[in-house]
Design an enzyme around this catalytic site. Structure first.
Site, PDB file in Angstrom:
ATOM      1  N   ASP A  32       0.812  -1.224   0.000  1.00 51.73           N
ATOM      2  CA  ASP A  32       0.000   0.000   0.000  1.00 51.73           C
ATOM      3  C   ASP A  32       0.848   1.278   0.000  1.00 51.73           C
ATOM      4  O   ASP A  32       0.451   2.296   0.562  1.00 51.73           O
ATOM      5  CB  ASP A  32      -0.962   0.016   1.208  1.00 51.73           C
ATOM      6  CG  ASP A  32      -1.809  -1.228   1.258  1.00 51.73           C
ATOM      7  OD1 ASP A  32      -2.212  -1.696   0.177  1.00 51.73           O
ATOM      8  OD2 ASP A  32      -2.063  -1.734   2.356  1.00 51.73           O
ATOM      9  N   HIS A  60      -5.007  -1.661  -5.394  1.00 50.70           N
ATOM     10  CA  HIS A  60      -4.313  -0.469  -5.890  1.00 50.70           C
ATOM     11  C   HIS A  60      -5.341   0.592  -6.269  1.00 50.70           C
ATOM     12  O   HIS A  60      -6.176   0.363  -7.141  1.00 50.70           O
ATOM     13  CB  HIS A  60      -3.449  -0.821  -7.108  1.00 50.70           C
ATOM     14  CG  HIS A  60      -2.425  -1.885  -6.824  1.00 50.70           C
ATOM     15  ND1 HIS A  60      -1.691  -2.499  -7.795  1.00 50.70           N
ATOM     16  CD2 HIS A  60      -2.019  -2.440  -5.645  1.00 50.70           C
ATOM     17  CE1 HIS A  60      -0.876  -3.377  -7.235  1.00 50.70           C
ATOM     18  NE2 HIS A  60      -1.068  -3.376  -5.936  1.00 50.70           N
ATOM     19  N   THR A 152      -5.832 -11.846   3.499  1.00 50.93           N
ATOM     20  CA  THR A 152      -6.968 -11.174   2.864  1.00 50.93           C
ATOM     21  C   THR A 152      -8.116 -12.162   2.596  1.00 50.93           C
ATOM     22  O   THR A 152      -9.165 -11.767   2.111  1.00 50.93           O
ATOM     23  CB  THR A 152      -6.534 -10.549   1.530  1.00 50.93           C
ATOM     24  OG1 THR A 152      -6.026 -11.596   0.698  1.00 50.93           O
ATOM     25  CG2 THR A 152      -5.466  -9.488   1.728  1.00 50.93           C
ATOM     26  N   ARG A 326      -5.216   0.177   8.615  1.00 52.91           N
ATOM     27  CA  ARG A 326      -3.803  -0.169   8.532  1.00 52.91           C
ATOM     28  C   ARG A 326      -3.091   0.309   9.794  1.00 52.91           C
ATOM     29  O   ARG A 326      -3.395   1.382  10.304  1.00 52.91           O
ATOM     30  CB  ARG A 326      -3.164   0.482   7.309  1.00 52.91           C
ATOM     31  CG  ARG A 326      -3.734  -0.035   5.994  1.00 52.91           C
ATOM     32  CD  ARG A 326      -3.211   0.766   4.808  1.00 52.91           C
ATOM     33  NE  ARG A 326      -3.817   0.321   3.553  1.00 52.91           N
ATOM     34  CZ  ARG A 326      -4.026   1.110   2.502  1.00 52.91           C
ATOM     35  NH1 ARG A 326      -3.680   2.375   2.536  1.00 52.91           N
ATOM     36  NH2 ARG A 326      -4.582   0.623   1.407  1.00 52.91           N
ATOM     37  N   LEU A 353       3.874  12.364   1.312  1.00 52.81           N
ATOM     38  CA  LEU A 353       4.588  13.348   2.130  1.00 52.81           C
ATOM     39  C   LEU A 353       3.595  14.304   2.786  1.00 52.81           C
ATOM     40  O   LEU A 353       3.768  14.721   3.932  1.00 52.81           O
ATOM     41  CB  LEU A 353       5.567  14.142   1.247  1.00 52.81           C
ATOM     42  CG  LEU A 353       6.447  15.114   2.012  1.00 52.81           C
ATOM     43  CD1 LEU A 353       7.629  14.381   2.650  1.00 52.81           C
ATOM     44  CD2 LEU A 353       6.944  16.247   1.136  1.00 52.81           C
TER      45      LEU A 353
HETATM   46  P1  GDP Z   1      -0.717   0.270  -3.560  1.00 53.05           P
HETATM   47  O1  GDP Z   1      -1.332  -0.983  -3.063  1.00 53.05           O
HETATM   48  O2  GDP Z   1       0.760   0.313  -3.336  1.00 53.05           O
HETATM   49  O3  GDP Z   1      -1.072   0.599  -4.975  1.00 53.05           O
HETATM   50  O4  GDP Z   1      -1.327   1.449  -2.657  1.00 53.05           O
HETATM   51  P2  GDP Z   1      -2.876   1.615  -2.222  1.00 53.05           P
HETATM   52  O5  GDP Z   1      -3.621   2.108  -3.386  1.00 53.05           O
HETATM   53  O6  GDP Z   1      -3.361   0.403  -1.533  1.00 53.05           O
HETATM   54  O7  GDP Z   1      -2.729   2.716  -1.094  1.00 53.05           O
HETATM   55  C1  GDP Z   1      -2.190   3.965  -1.332  1.00 53.05           C
HETATM   56  C2  GDP Z   1      -3.265   5.029  -1.049  1.00 53.05           C
HETATM   57  O8  GDP Z   1      -2.649   6.285  -0.931  1.00 53.05           O
HETATM   58  C3  GDP Z   1      -4.285   5.178  -2.169  1.00 53.05           C
HETATM   59  O9  GDP Z   1      -5.520   5.501  -1.603  1.00 53.05           O
HETATM   60  C4  GDP Z   1      -3.752   6.339  -2.984  1.00 53.05           C
HETATM   61  O10 GDP Z   1      -4.777   7.065  -3.664  1.00 53.05           O
HETATM   62  C5  GDP Z   1      -3.142   7.199  -1.913  1.00 53.05           C
HETATM   63  N1  GDP Z   1      -1.961   7.974  -2.328  1.00 53.05           N
HETATM   64  C6  GDP Z   1      -0.944   7.602  -3.158  1.00 53.05           C
HETATM   65  N2  GDP Z   1      -0.008   8.557  -3.189  1.00 53.05           N
HETATM   66  C7  GDP Z   1      -0.419   9.546  -2.380  1.00 53.05           C
HETATM   67  C8  GDP Z   1       0.150  10.794  -1.960  1.00 53.05           C
HETATM   68  O11 GDP Z   1       1.237  11.184  -2.379  1.00 53.05           O
HETATM   69  N3  GDP Z   1      -0.588  11.535  -1.080  1.00 53.05           N
HETATM   70  C9  GDP Z   1      -1.793  11.130  -0.596  1.00 53.05           C
HETATM   71  N4  GDP Z   1      -2.427  11.913   0.258  1.00 53.05           N
HETATM   72  N5  GDP Z   1      -2.349   9.971  -0.973  1.00 53.05           N
HETATM   73  C10 GDP Z   1      -1.668   9.190  -1.828  1.00 53.05           C
HETATM   74  P1  IMO Z   2      -0.863  -4.200  -2.225  1.00 53.04           P
HETATM   75  O1  IMO Z   2      -0.505  -4.689  -3.605  1.00 53.04           O
HETATM   76  C1  IMO Z   2      -0.936  -4.758   2.110  1.00 53.04           C
HETATM   77  C2  IMO Z   2      -0.820  -8.904   3.571  1.00 53.04           C
HETATM   78  C3  IMO Z   2      -2.108  -9.313   4.278  1.00 53.04           C
HETATM   79  C4  IMO Z   2      -1.571 -10.336   5.246  1.00 53.04           C
HETATM   80  C5  IMO Z   2      -0.466 -11.024   4.457  1.00 53.04           C
HETATM   81  C6  IMO Z   2      -0.883 -12.329   3.806  1.00 53.04           C
HETATM   82  O2  IMO Z   2      -2.166  -3.491  -2.166  1.00 53.04           O
HETATM   83  O3  IMO Z   2       0.265  -3.439  -1.629  1.00 53.04           O
HETATM   84  P2  IMO Z   2      -2.470 -12.958   1.751  1.00 53.04           P
HETATM   85  O4  IMO Z   2      -3.923 -12.699   1.541  1.00 53.04           O
HETATM   86  O5  IMO Z   2      -1.597 -12.396   0.681  1.00 53.04           O
HETATM   87  O6  IMO Z   2      -2.162 -14.389   2.025  1.00 53.04           O
HETATM   88  O7  IMO Z   2      -2.120 -12.179   3.121  1.00 53.04           O
HETATM   89  O8  IMO Z   2      -0.076 -10.098   3.451  1.00 53.04           O
HETATM   90  N1  IMO Z   2      -1.005  -8.346   2.216  1.00 53.04           N
HETATM   91  C7  IMO Z   2      -1.012  -7.036   1.932  1.00 53.04           C
HETATM   92  N2  IMO Z   2      -0.916  -5.965   2.730  1.00 53.04           N
HETATM   93  N3  IMO Z   2      -1.013  -4.602   0.776  1.00 53.04           N
HETATM   94  C8  IMO Z   2      -1.098  -5.660  -0.048  1.00 53.04           C
HETATM   95  O9  IMO Z   2      -1.077  -5.549  -1.388  1.00 53.04           O
HETATM   96  C9  IMO Z   2      -1.108  -6.963   0.527  1.00 53.04           C
HETATM   97  N4  IMO Z   2      -1.174  -8.206   0.014  1.00 53.04           N
HETATM   98  C10 IMO Z   2      -1.101  -9.032   1.050  1.00 53.04           C
HETATM   99  O10 IMO Z   2      -2.702  -8.226   4.921  1.00 53.04           O
HETATM  100  O11 IMO Z   2      -0.972  -9.695   6.349  1.00 53.04           O
HETATM  101 MG    MG Z   3      -2.807  -1.633  -1.740  1.00 54.89          MG
END
Ligand code: GDP
Ligand code: IMO
Ligand code: MG
Length: 446
Positions: A32, A60, A152, A326, A353
């Site tokens: 994330d 994502h 998950t 989280r 940031l």
């Molecule tokens: P990923 O799994 O790595 O793609 O990340 P996620 O989408 O699960 O979580 C990142 C969250 O942060 C999302 O809701 C994005 O829209 C948000 N996000 C990403 N970059 C920024 C940033 O620079 N500032 C803020 N405020 N939010 C951000």
């Molecule tokens: P993105 O791509 C955050 C974590 C789960 C759990 C562990 C195992 O959005 O960054 P699983 O279902 O994969 O067997 O779970 O891994 N986990 C994540 N945490 N972001 C993810 O993906 C994750 N994918 C798995 O929360 O602790």
């Molecule tokens: Mg994510």
């Protein structure tokens, strides 16, 4: 004329056509970090955007023109109508989840995604019962050890287990002889039922649904290896790999056993798509300006206090896949450096940031100590990791809204100092700084 080193005539020697380079985007913490957003930014110019590992455990979020899209199995590049999205052999696919995700985003305006999606015939399938088993295993862990992993429950662990034990079923099996597929499906169900007697599966209903999904999927399926080979060796192409999950969740390098079941580090891009290492170009690590983690497991810089709560609420730190809050803490540079040891990042994207804008002071974990002594490595053993004492550097907060900053000079000097410190400590240039959710909120440094 014969070549000195080989017996083939010079003209007959195979040409060493190095081919196109692939850009890889990887999570450098516990997931994330904002990988989707970075991929979306790069995808506007990409020809092909690929997923190489994981499944719909990933979540994502991408914000474009004020609209928020959530992707789990689809590469975030699917938004770009000019690029092809590829789901590689290393991904595990839950077909109901894939189509549900596509249809949901279609309603938001993501038109024609099925025509832009290619699926490797070597990818393994996640079945509904894998998801049920994921839940049963969590209950079992809780009962036996007093704690679970906090998965998950998307069936990821059980599906990769089937793959590793060579009883898994792949896309090519589903599209082949359905009678043969049905027999193997029944055997797999039986295998799981012998392990989990409470598991009930309506086999005929499952097979009926799978047959329907097979026909919807068929036009998208290709030999993934050959498709990638042609993409690498044809005319110049921009190919992007979107990592899912992250380094500290990697099955080999992560905080085992509190990890996912695939390689979320750079090797996963090679094995999950059939890309030779020499075709790997830039490897971009994505790290948040602080740290978060979903699920159970050690988290040395976690802040179980008002700071953690502030990061959680200001950062809207809620899992996209599970809706869980989280866990939050200070930026831990020990883990980001560890991720760099494995991935060899060529640059970093530092996201979120802006979330730190209101803090009086900001801490960064720079080293771990055990029994008062600094340790140079990242501990493999979770009991040890639980015990480390974190050494922090403290920075004054900038107490200024950075969300409107679009270039380096728009950032307060104190924020610039924070960023430069991170860059120097990891030893990798920071190429982007994120100051908001949308595409424009990304400062490009070079
Ligand atoms: P990923 O799994 O790595 O793609 O990340 P996620 O989408 O699960 O979580 C990142 C969250 O942060 C999302 O809701 C994005 O829209 C948000 N996000 C990403 N970059 C920024 C940033 O620079 N500032 C803020 N405020 N939010 C951000
Ligand atoms: P993105 O791509 C955050 C974590 C789960 C759990 C562990 C195992 O959005 O960054 P699983 O279902 O994969 O067997 O779970 O891994 N986990 C994540 N945490 N972001 C993810 O993906 C994750 N994918 C798995 O929360 O602790
Ligand atoms: Mg994510």
């Amino acid at each position: 004329r014969l070549c000195k080193n080989c017996y083939l005539g010079a003209s007959k020697r195979p040409r060493n056509d190095a081919g196109n380079k692939v850009t890889v985007v990887l999570g450098a913490q516990w997931g994330d970090e904002g990988k989707g957003k970075v991929v979306d930014l790069l995808a506007t110019e990409a020809d092909i955007v690929c997923r190489c590992q994981g499944g719909n455990n990933a979540g994502h979020t991408v914000v474009v023109d004020g609209k928020e899209y959530d992707f789990h199995l689809l590469p975030s590049g699917i938004i770009n109508p000019k690029s092809i999205s590829l789901i590689g052999n290393g991904v595990v696919i839950h077909l109901p989840g894939l189509f549900e995700e596509g249809d949901k985003n279609d309603k938001k305006g993501l038109k024609g995604w099925e025509k832009r999606l290619i699926v490797s015939d070597r990818a393994h399938l996640v079945f509904d019962f894998h998801q049920v088993v994921d839940g049963l295993q969590e209950t079992e862990r809780q009962a036996q050890e007093g704690k679970n992993i906090g998965t998950t429950k998307k069936g990821i662990g059980p599906a990769y287990s089937s793959k590793a034990s060579r009883t898994g079923l792949r896309v090519c099996d589903l599209l082949g002889d359905f009678k043969d597929f049905s027999t193997r499906f029944k055997n797999l169900v039986q295998q799981y039922q012998s392990m989990y007697p409470s598991l009930t599966v309506d086999v005929e209903d499952q097979l009926k649904k799978l047959k329907e999904f097979a026909e919807r999927l068929r036009p998208m399926v290709r030999d993934g290896v050959y498709y990638m080979y042609e993409a690498l060796h044809g005319p110049p192409k921009k190919i992007l790999v979107e990592g899912a999950n992250a380094a500290l969740l990697d099955i080999d390098f992560g905080t085992y056993p509190f990890v996912t079941s695939s390689n979320c580090t750079v090797g996963g891009a090679c094995t999950g798509l059939g890309i030779p290492p020499m075709n790997i170009g830039d490897v971009f690590g994505v790290a948040k300006a602080y740290t978060t983690r979903v699920g159970i497991g050690a988290f040395p810089t976690e802040q179980l206090n008002a700071i953690g709560e502030l990061l959680q609420t200001r950062g809207h730190e809620v899992g996209v896949t599970t809706g869980r809050k989280r866990r939050c803490g200070w930026l831990d540079l020990v883990i980001v450096r560890y991720a760099h040891m494995i991935n060899g990042f060529t640059a970093i994207a530092l996201t979120k940031l802006d979330i730190l804008d209101v803090l009086d002071e900001i801490k960064v974990g720079v080293a771990y100590k055990l029994n008062g002594k600094r340790i140079p490595h990242f501990p493999a053993n979770m009991d040890v990791l639980q015990k480390v004492e974190v050494e922090y550097e403290t920075f004054p907060g900038w107490k200024t809204d950075t969300s409107a900053a679009r270039k380096w000079n728009d950032l307060p000097v104190k924020a610039q100092n924070y960023i430069r410190f991170i860059e120097n400590h990891i030893g990798v240039p920071i190429k982007w700084v994120g100051v908001g959710k949308s595409r424009e909120c990304m400062i490009q440094m070079f």
